[in-house]
Scaffold this active site. Sequence first.
Site, PDB file in Angstrom:
ATOM      1  N   GLY A  25       4.846  -1.442   2.669  1.00  0.00           N
ATOM      2  CA  GLY A  25       4.063  -0.009   2.322  1.00  0.00           C
ATOM      3  C   GLY A  25       4.881   1.286   2.347  1.00  0.00           C
ATOM      4  O   GLY A  25       5.926   1.274   3.085  1.00  0.00           O
TER       5      GLY A  25
ATOM      6  N   HIS B 270       0.783  -1.157   0.017  1.00  0.00           N
ATOM      7  CA  HIS B 270       0.028  -0.062  -0.124  1.00  0.00           C
ATOM      8  C   HIS B 270       0.825   1.319  -0.210  1.00  0.00           C
ATOM      9  O   HIS B 270       1.788   1.253   0.670  1.00  0.00           O
ATOM     10  CB  HIS B 270      -1.092   0.059   1.238  1.00  0.00           C
ATOM     11  CG  HIS B 270      -0.280  -0.081   2.594  1.00  0.00           C
ATOM     12  ND1 HIS B 270       0.238   1.024   3.088  1.00  0.00           N
ATOM     13  CD2 HIS B 270       0.125  -1.074   3.420  1.00  0.00           C
ATOM     14  CE1 HIS B 270       1.059   0.816   4.258  1.00  0.00           C
ATOM     15  NE2 HIS B 270       0.820  -0.746   4.347  1.00  0.00           N
ATOM     16  N   ASP B 271       0.377   2.257  -0.701  1.00  0.00           N
ATOM     17  CA  ASP B 271       1.095   3.782  -0.947  1.00  0.00           C
ATOM     18  C   ASP B 271       2.403   3.463  -1.459  1.00  0.00           C
ATOM     19  O   ASP B 271       3.064   4.561  -1.082  1.00  0.00           O
ATOM     20  CB  ASP B 271       0.847   4.162   0.740  1.00  0.00           C
ATOM     21  CG  ASP B 271      -0.369   4.190   1.367  1.00  0.00           C
ATOM     22  OD1 ASP B 271      -1.132   5.087   0.851  1.00  0.00           O
ATOM     23  OD2 ASP B 271      -0.493   3.720   2.161  1.00  0.00           O
TER      24      ASP B 271
END
Length: 265
Positions: free
Chosen positions: A140, A122-123
């Site tokens: 992440g 994520h991100d």
Amino acid sequence: MSIQVHPNAIVDPKAELAEGVFVGPFCTVGPGVKLGARTKLVSHVVIDGRTELGEDNVVYPFAMLGGPPQHTAYKGEETQLIVGDRNLIREHATMNTGTAGGGGVTRVGSDGLYMIESHVGHDCVIGDNVILTKQATLGGHCEIADFVIIGGLAAVHQRTRVGRHAMVGGLAAVVKDVIPYGSVWGNHAHLEGLNLLGLKRRGFSRETINTMRAAYRLLFADEGTFQERLDDTVETYSDVPEVMEIVDFIRADASRPLCLPEREV
């Protein structure tokens, strides 16, 4: 060029498919998905969430794109995965959407190769011409710049930066930032030098490479403090863009530790 959807595929009516998209058998495409022109889902692909794929991507069986972030703070917020053009995404690769606390978007550039079972957390923000080899894993919030190669079974710790043209060797555990053009390996990963093979393959001149090697030796010498060596490098090589890219990378986030060469005991 018409859209082709296999009768055994499930495509939500709200999904947006551009001209020339091919959705093979047993694929599932969710309502928030946008597929760019001529993108091909070979078979058994799952694309979910608010996920955008650009043009001419090819996604192989059992890849999962746009799944929710693997983060305990995620409470179902509507976040995104945005993927560029002409990427080759192989079997069982996974790319997650972002988190509300991390900006909400995972971004993947263009012209990349994401090999079997590679993972984009994520991100993450990933540049162009990036290669994640077999089972390479990004935690992440990682920032992976253009032309980076992550070797097989290597893991990049969350929030780590890897600069342009860097090479991460197979099985490396990367918990510190990797300078542009650097080559790292090991557990925990240490700097082995410059990514000379990558520089040669990408057309950097012998003169430029030799200058970069000299700057590297100055920057990571044993004498003086690191700040003194950094200042000396700027004074000596301020007119060399590749060297200054390394300097700017280091200065961009002084709070982050760097992968450094191993010192002899």
